[in-house]
Write a protein that holds these residues in place. Sequence first.
Motif, mmCIF file in Angstrom:
data_model
loop_
_atom_site.group_PDB
_atom_site.id
_atom_site.type_symbol
_atom_site.label_atom_id
_atom_site.label_comp_id
_atom_site.label_asym_id
_atom_site.label_seq_id
_atom_site.Cartn_x
_atom_site.Cartn_y
_atom_site.Cartn_z
ATOM 1 N N ASP A 46 0.831 -1.208 0.000
ATOM 2 C CA ASP A 46 0.000 0.000 0.000
ATOM 3 C C ASP A 46 0.863 1.254 0.000
ATOM 4 O O ASP A 46 0.568 2.228 -0.696
ATOM 5 N N GLU A 47 1.940 1.225 0.793
ATOM 6 C CA GLU A 47 2.855 2.370 0.821
ATOM 7 C C GLU A 47 3.501 2.553 -0.551
ATOM 8 O O GLU A 47 3.588 3.665 -1.063
ATOM 9 N N TYR A 48 3.937 1.453 -1.168
ATOM 10 C CA TYR A 48 4.559 1.559 -2.493
ATOM 11 C C TYR A 48 3.570 2.110 -3.518
ATOM 12 O O TYR A 48 3.917 2.972 -4.333
ATOM 13 N N ASP A 49 2.332 1.620 -3.489
ATOM 14 C CA ASP A 49 1.322 2.111 -4.431
ATOM 15 C C ASP A 49 1.114 3.615 -4.286
ATOM 16 O O ASP A 49 1.020 4.334 -5.287
ATOM 17 N N ALA A 50 1.078 4.108 -3.053
ATOM 18 C CA ALA A 50 0.896 5.544 -2.816
ATOM 19 C C ALA A 50 2.088 6.342 -3.329
ATOM 20 O O ALA A 50 1.932 7.409 -3.932
#
Length: 99
Positions: A72-76
């Motif tokens: 999720d952090e990478y996607d953001a």
Amino acid sequence: MDEQNVTVTLTLDNDEELECEVLTIYSVGEQEYIALLPLTEDGEANEDGEVYIYRYEEIDDEPSLSNIEDDDEYDATAEAFDEWLDEQEFNEMLEDEEE
């Protein structure tokens, strides 16, 4: 004003060193990230290359990079980088129209 390309040398998991151009340092929430573009052997930007994104912080005035482990952090961070790229392309179009 001339823009000077800043580079960093990454040491990969297999101990291979990879010279990269710093594209940008940007924030998502309160965390900063850095986007790096690998360079060719001639020191030119590898336009076909993959962009590497890492967490970025300065510890005792020394830059520190760490991997992004959470999807999720990478996607953001990837979405924020894509928005930065779009902004750069838009600004280039405006500059071309002014010439």
